[in-house]
Design an enzyme around this catalytic site. Sequence first.
Site, PDB file in Angstrom:
ATOM      1  N   CYS A   1      -7.786 -49.734  18.324  1.00 58.78           N
ATOM      2  CA  CYS A   1      -6.907 -50.731  17.695  1.00 58.78           C
ATOM      3  C   CYS A   1      -5.589 -50.407  17.109  1.00 58.78           C
ATOM      4  O   CYS A   1      -4.545 -50.872  17.027  1.00 58.78           O
ATOM      5  CB  CYS A   1      -7.925 -51.509  16.555  1.00 58.78           C
ATOM      6  SG  CYS A   1      -8.966 -50.204  15.607  1.00 58.78           S
TER       7      CYS A   1
ATOM      8  N   HIS B   1      -4.949 -54.564  10.350  1.00 60.88           N
ATOM      9  CA  HIS B   1      -4.649 -53.210  10.162  1.00 60.88           C
ATOM     10  C   HIS B   1      -3.053 -52.962   9.662  1.00 60.88           C
ATOM     11  O   HIS B   1      -2.443 -53.626  10.383  1.00 60.88           O
ATOM     12  CB  HIS B   1      -4.815 -52.308  11.294  1.00 60.88           C
ATOM     13  CG  HIS B   1      -6.244 -51.936  11.763  1.00 60.88           C
ATOM     14  ND1 HIS B   1      -7.263 -52.235  10.928  1.00 60.88           N
ATOM     15  CD2 HIS B   1      -6.520 -51.340  12.819  1.00 60.88           C
ATOM     16  CE1 HIS B   1      -8.357 -51.891  11.411  1.00 60.88           C
ATOM     17  NE2 HIS B   1      -8.018 -51.229  12.616  1.00 60.88           N
TER      18      HIS B   1
END
Lengths: 352, 352
Positions: B130, B253
């Site tokens: 990710c 994130h």
Amino acid sequence: MEKGYRIAVVGATGAVGTKMIEMLEDTTLPIESVKLLASKRSAGKTREFKGAPLTIEELVPDSFNGIDIALFSAGGSISKVFAPEAVKRGAVVVDNTSHFRMDPNVPLVVPEVNPDALKRHKGIIANPNCSTIQMMVALEPIRQTAGLKRIIVSTYQAVSGAGAKAIEELKQEAQALLDGKSKEELDPQILPAGSDKLHYPIAFNALPQIDVFAEDDYTYEEWKMINETHKIMEDDAIKVAATCVRIPVVSGHSESIYIETEKEMTPQAVRDLLEKAPGVTLQDDPSQQVYPQALNSVDKKDTFVGRIRRDLDVKTGLHMWVVSDNLLKGAAWNSVQIAETLHELNLVRVPN
Amino acid sequence: MEKGYRIAVVGATGAVGTKMIEMLEDTTLPIESVKLLASKRSAGKTREFKGAPLTIEELVPDSFNGIDIALFSAGGSISKVFAPEAVKRGAVVVDNTSHFRMDPNVPLVVPEVNPDALKRHKGIIANPNCSTIQMMVALEPIRQTAGLKRIIVSTYQAVSGAGAKAIEELKQEAQALLDGKSKEELDPQILPAGSDKLHYPIAFNALPQIDVFAEDDYTYEEWKMINETHKIMEDDAIKVAATCVRIPVVSGHSESIYIETEKEMTPQAVRDLLEKAPGVTLQDDPSQQVYPQALNSVDKKDTFVGRIRRDLDVKTGLHMWVVSDNLLKGAAWNSVQIAETLHELNLVRVPN
């Protein structure tokens, strides 16, 4: 000094002021009396000092009559007006705001790093920005040993750096989101910067803005880390870049720091050095999952350093993770420590 | 392909699997059927797909009979055993675990960056980590225009990257601390890494460990960002250093990225470039406090880029702030996008 110093705390009801009172309860500084000063609104309230209640008084110029040391943490505009009034009345000021930090006549001091700068004080000493102080404590021993060419830092800063109301804002927002409210139902009023136009939620978020934006699209917080590093280390040639970010932590600033030194140092040599460095606690054992954590730094005076490792490409490059309680070493403790150092160096007097 | 593909989702009850089902409801891919696979424990439960209930089946090798595309997100050990079984039965696998990522026979693909690598697939395609994906989406246009010599990244990663149980852990801990419990009363079981020995609270904390520690005291998460960048950009000469940190955010994130390019680019030139770049939404106007925020990235497919500014010392140095929903572009959406790209390139078949 027979009986001790008469000390004033300006901004006694704030997040930092409260911690200043705690640090004064714990200091080696001889103290005769403590006077708590705040805005008219807070006057009359009481705070405990060593078990006895002290009544908070309204801050006025004559508050400083008979005061030896005044610790300021009530915002830059208060310091601007009242710090000179305190000095005029014979008090030495340790100011925790940014107002005087870059004034060439005002020493900017981290006692582990540049205590000698205190010898040049003319009545006011500035306490550096919280995020700068802990970085200086961690890097100064390395600079002395191997030279320091470059710093790139990304911060993970706690909300208490923005004051008691910001702590309350984080808690209220976190509770609202845990209760199933949407982010649109939140009503942020303080963060990222009380004085800026727009406010954003901090709970379960990360805000890449601390203080307002300034030159070159850097924030003032980022400029503080750059300019204050140069002033404290007395070396404008050190390349410094900072990205300052607020995260949903109550207290304890964390920093991901990359440095390039003049001479190559192994991570183990850095560990050996920092193990003995003043104000540093080394927490660095990946095999046992030992590294600094914001939650563990709260109410501790030291700066915690770990995750020390070599850069994989640059021989003189090193990475590390540096954590400290922003209200203590970043503010209240560094201020009281400056007062202790002034006492040790016999400098608690305003020069003529 | 007249009617569409028969698709299997492996790990259908997980944080990523759940999002994969949502992304399949929204894809341009022609779909004939969707089969949901999970462990025996979850078999029999139902999940909605386009308004109709689908019963989750237990994952066995023969689950893949008649399947064209299998999306895996049930952990590396499941992929290791069952991805080859799926390929043996004629399915093309898009695997979201780290198991096959560095296998030279397995393309590692971000569709905006290296779609042509899909042409070399032998049945299995790996979805990158990710934190790597969003960095690649932001940096590839700059690499193509100005060359890329160096990356130093510090991450601010959400807990959903560690699965649904980690989200629950964050929420329970946050509630306990808001209720006045001490950190010693918390009972962390998952973070920083489910497979590691010790567990630490994430609520109101920052943990500089994601995945377990490996060579040179870097964590596997940090090595993933380094190695996967080299593989995706097909250039091992790019210097990459990463510090990966978990913060108390549910999803989204954030990354503080410093790069050095071959040719100098102004921040405005980078903005102009990224404004038109595939998969990127530019959010960069400091004068209006516009910058990417984790909370705002949730349920969005794009990668958000802002805080673009020049380094103050290095002419070819640039800083930026990059945010994306780690469950979508970082996992489920990138996987479904790989399937869409396989379809567009007529590659949904296992080569002999």
